[in-house]
Design a protein around this motif. Structure first.
Motif, PDB file in Angstrom:
ATOM      1  N   SER A  52       1.514  -4.304  11.200  1.00  0.00           N
ATOM      2  CA  SER A  52       1.061  -2.989  11.681  1.00  0.00           C
ATOM      3  C   SER A  52       0.576  -2.099  10.537  1.00  0.00           C
ATOM      4  CB  SER A  52       2.172  -2.295  12.471  1.00  0.00           C
ATOM      5  OG  SER A  52       3.338  -2.178  11.680  1.00  0.00           O
ATOM      6  N   HIS A  53       1.202  -2.216   9.343  1.00  0.00           N
ATOM      7  CA  HIS A  53       0.745  -1.378   8.233  1.00  0.00           C
ATOM      8  C   HIS A  53      -0.632  -1.821   7.732  1.00  0.00           C
ATOM      9  CE1 HIS A  53       2.697  -4.655   5.865  1.00  0.00           C
ATOM     10  NE2 HIS A  53       1.736  -4.405   5.001  1.00  0.00           N
ATOM     11  N   GLN A  54      -0.936  -3.117   7.863  1.00  0.00           N
ATOM     12  CA  GLN A  54      -2.264  -3.591   7.483  1.00  0.00           C
ATOM     13  C   GLN A  54      -3.326  -3.041   8.430  1.00  0.00           C
ATOM     14  OE1 GLN A  54      -1.071  -7.789   7.648  1.00  0.00           O
ATOM     15  NE2 GLN A  54      -1.690  -8.011   5.506  1.00  0.00           N
ATOM     16  N   VAL A  55      -3.013  -3.069   9.707  1.00  0.00           N
ATOM     17  CA  VAL A  55      -3.954  -2.565  10.711  1.00  0.00           C
ATOM     18  C   VAL A  55      -4.170  -1.063  10.533  1.00  0.00           C
ATOM     19  CG1 VAL A  55      -4.291  -2.180  13.187  1.00  0.00           C
ATOM     20  CG2 VAL A  55      -3.474  -4.403  12.348  1.00  0.00           C
ATOM     21  N   LYS A  56      -3.085  -0.345  10.272  1.00  0.00           N
ATOM     22  CA  LYS A  56      -3.193   1.101  10.059  1.00  0.00           C
ATOM     23  C   LYS A  56      -4.097   1.400   8.862  1.00  0.00           C
ATOM     24  CE  LYS A  56      -0.258   5.222   9.714  1.00  0.00           C
ATOM     25  NZ  LYS A  56       1.126   5.707   9.603  1.00  0.00           N
ATOM     26  N   ALA A  57      -3.906   0.657   7.768  1.00  0.00           N
ATOM     27  CA  ALA A  57      -4.730   0.861   6.570  1.00  0.00           C
ATOM     28  C   ALA A  57      -6.191   0.509   6.845  1.00  0.00           C
ATOM     29  CB  ALA A  57      -4.186   0.014   5.417  1.00  0.00           C
ATOM     30  N   LEU A  58      -6.423  -0.577   7.572  1.00  0.00           N
ATOM     31  CA  LEU A  58      -7.798  -0.968   7.910  1.00  0.00           C
ATOM     32  C   LEU A  58      -8.495   0.106   8.744  1.00  0.00           C
ATOM     33  CD1 LEU A  58      -7.180  -4.743   8.669  1.00  0.00           C
ATOM     34  CD2 LEU A  58      -8.760  -3.860   6.934  1.00  0.00           C
ATOM     35  N   LYS A  59      -7.762   0.704   9.656  1.00  0.00           N
ATOM     36  CA  LYS A  59      -8.345   1.769  10.487  1.00  0.00           C
ATOM     37  C   LYS A  59      -8.767   2.960   9.624  1.00  0.00           C
ATOM     38  CE  LYS A  59      -6.108   0.633  14.866  1.00  0.00           C
ATOM     39  NZ  LYS A  59      -5.046   0.994  15.843  1.00  0.00           N
ATOM     40  N   TYR A  60      -7.931   3.308   8.643  1.00  0.00           N
ATOM     41  CA  TYR A  60      -8.303   4.378   7.706  1.00  0.00           C
ATOM     42  C   TYR A  60      -9.560   4.002   6.931  1.00  0.00           C
ATOM     43  CZ  TYR A  60      -4.190   7.381   8.217  1.00  0.00           C
ATOM     44  OH  TYR A  60      -3.248   8.254   8.697  1.00  0.00           O
ATOM     45  N   LEU A  61      -9.592   2.787   6.410  1.00  0.00           N
ATOM     46  CA  LEU A  61     -10.751   2.329   5.631  1.00  0.00           C
ATOM     47  C   LEU A  61     -12.027   2.382   6.459  1.00  0.00           C
ATOM     48  CD1 LEU A  61      -9.722  -0.827   3.552  1.00  0.00           C
ATOM     49  CD2 LEU A  61     -10.442   1.392   2.697  1.00  0.00           C
ATOM     50  N   TYR A  62     -11.939   1.905   7.683  1.00  0.00           N
ATOM     51  CA  TYR A  62     -13.130   1.840   8.538  1.00  0.00           C
ATOM     52  C   TYR A  62     -13.556   3.223   9.027  1.00  0.00           C
ATOM     53  CZ  TYR A  62     -13.342  -3.227   8.516  1.00  0.00           C
ATOM     54  OH  TYR A  62     -13.485  -4.543   8.116  1.00  0.00           O
ATOM     55  N   ASN A  63     -12.678   4.190   8.858  1.00  0.00           N
ATOM     56  CA  ASN A  63     -13.044   5.585   9.150  1.00  0.00           C
ATOM     57  C   ASN A  63     -13.372   6.348   7.869  1.00  0.00           C
ATOM     58  OD1 ASN A  63     -12.869   6.095  12.091  1.00  0.00           O
ATOM     59  ND2 ASN A  63     -10.819   5.260  11.816  1.00  0.00           N
ATOM     60  N   LYS A  64     -13.631   5.590   6.787  1.00  0.00           N
ATOM     61  CA  LYS A  64     -14.065   6.132   5.490  1.00  0.00           C
ATOM     62  C   LYS A  64     -13.040   7.083   4.876  1.00  0.00           C
ATOM     63  CE  LYS A  64     -18.888   5.499   6.645  1.00  0.00           C
ATOM     64  NZ  LYS A  64     -20.217   6.086   6.829  1.00  0.00           N
ATOM     65  N   LYS A  65     -11.774   6.724   5.033  1.00  0.00           N
ATOM     66  CA  LYS A  65     -10.679   7.505   4.446  1.00  0.00           C
ATOM     67  C   LYS A  65     -10.092   6.760   3.249  1.00  0.00           C
ATOM     68  CE  LYS A  65     -10.573  10.525   7.926  1.00  0.00           C
ATOM     69  NZ  LYS A  65     -10.993  11.915   7.753  1.00  0.00           N
ATOM     70  N   ASP A  66      -9.609   7.516   2.272  1.00  0.00           N
ATOM     71  CA  ASP A  66      -8.890   6.905   1.158  1.00  0.00           C
ATOM     72  C   ASP A  66      -7.521   6.430   1.652  1.00  0.00           C
ATOM     73  OD1 ASP A  66     -10.957   7.503  -0.579  1.00  0.00           O
ATOM     74  OD2 ASP A  66     -10.116   9.438  -1.136  1.00  0.00           O
ATOM     75  N   VAL A  67      -7.044   5.341   1.082  1.00  0.00           N
ATOM     76  CA  VAL A  67      -5.784   4.750   1.540  1.00  0.00           C
ATOM     77  C   VAL A  67      -4.904   4.397   0.352  1.00  0.00           C
ATOM     78  CG1 VAL A  67      -4.728   2.868   2.845  1.00  0.00           C
ATOM     79  CG2 VAL A  67      -6.973   3.692   3.497  1.00  0.00           C
ATOM     80  N   VAL A  68      -3.606   4.716   0.454  1.00  0.00           N
ATOM     81  CA  VAL A  68      -2.604   4.216  -0.487  1.00  0.00           C
ATOM     82  C   VAL A  68      -1.591   3.432   0.337  1.00  0.00           C
ATOM     83  CG1 VAL A  68      -0.783   4.786  -2.130  1.00  0.00           C
ATOM     84  CG2 VAL A  68      -2.885   6.147  -2.098  1.00  0.00           C
ATOM     85  N   VAL A  69      -1.393   2.172  -0.026  1.00  0.00           N
ATOM     86  CA  VAL A  69      -0.451   1.322   0.699  1.00  0.00           C
ATOM     87  C   VAL A  69       0.745   1.041  -0.206  1.00  0.00           C
ATOM     88  CG1 VAL A  69      -0.115  -0.867   1.910  1.00  0.00           C
ATOM     89  CG2 VAL A  69      -2.362   0.250   1.950  1.00  0.00           C
ATOM     90  N   THR A  70       1.916   1.464   0.223  1.00  0.00           N
ATOM     91  CA  THR A  70       3.136   1.255  -0.559  1.00  0.00           C
ATOM     92  C   THR A  70       4.155   0.518   0.302  1.00  0.00           C
ATOM     93  OG1 THR A  70       3.971   3.434   0.090  1.00  0.00           O
ATOM     94  CG2 THR A  70       2.804   3.299  -2.003  1.00  0.00           C
ATOM     95  N   THR A  71       4.055  -0.779   0.279  1.00  0.00           N
ATOM     96  CA  THR A  71       5.008  -1.609   1.011  1.00  0.00           C
ATOM     97  C   THR A  71       5.569  -2.644   0.038  1.00  0.00           C
ATOM     98  OG1 THR A  71       3.218  -3.070   1.746  1.00  0.00           O
ATOM     99  CG2 THR A  71       3.860  -1.303   3.250  1.00  0.00           C
TER     100      THR A  71
END
Length: 201
Positions: A52-71
């Protein structure tokens, strides 16, 4: 666990140590429809489901948002940008990607993983994403080759970004003109003087 307990007893360092067993937590999964169905085929061929965290990050990316993933380690952080790159490459083959790592050892590891998935990408799409490493130990002739071939992906370090790429930006315009993603891996290592230097870059 028993081996660890025995070692601690043997080493006589049990006075201030407690052992806690953290209960297992099941992964939470989700689905993501990539722009190009071939990328979903890659996920299936790799034999895993997206967390789910991968999908959430992908959605941000595809909406042209910066993403920080800390898992946690081995939770698929790198898969996020690798899959996004493959997907975008099929739609925009002229785009470029700058992947920044703190050490050459990490670059070698990540380049190897990317190359394995790139082979699978080739089998499914008959396309291959061109990737190169640019670090301090890369010789002059190889650097000239990189400038001539203009790969889609450049694996590099903050030092090389500062000392070579930005300093000689006119030679690297092919990256900056079409730059889609900048990936900064191992973000937690950029602290102290090293972190301050990287922040200035």
């Amino acid at each position: 666990m028993e081996n660890l307990k025995n070692f601690l007893l043997y080493a006589n360092i049990t006075n201030n140590i407690k052992i806690y067993k953290i209960p297992e937590r099941k992964g939470r999964f989700s689905n993501f429809k990539f722009k190009n169905k071939e990328v979903n085929e890659i996920v299936d061929a790799l034999g895993f489901k997206l967390y789910s965290h991968q999908v959430k990050a992908l959605k941000y990316l595809y909406n042209k948002k910066d993403v920080v993933v800390t898992t946690s380690t081995a939770s698929g952080k790198s898969e996020i940008f690798r899959l996004a790159i493959f997907d975008n490459f099929l739609s925009n083959p002229n785009d470029r990607y700058l992947l920044i790592y703190p050490t050459r050892a990490l670059i070698n590891n990540q380049y190897e993983k990317f190359s394995m998935e790139n082979e699978l990408f080739y089998k499914i799409t008959n396309n291959k994403v061109r990737a190169e490493i640019l670090t301090g130990d890369v010789g002059l002739e190889k650097r000239k080759e990189i400038l001539k071939d203009k790969p889609n992906i450049l694996f590099t370090t903050p030092d090389m970004l500062h000392y070579t790429i930005l300093k000689n930006h006119r030679y690297y315009n092919w990256i900056f003109r079409n730059l889609k993603y900048v990936v900064v891996d191992e973000l937690h290592t950029y602290n102290g003087v090293f972190g301050s230097n990287v922040a200035y870059v």
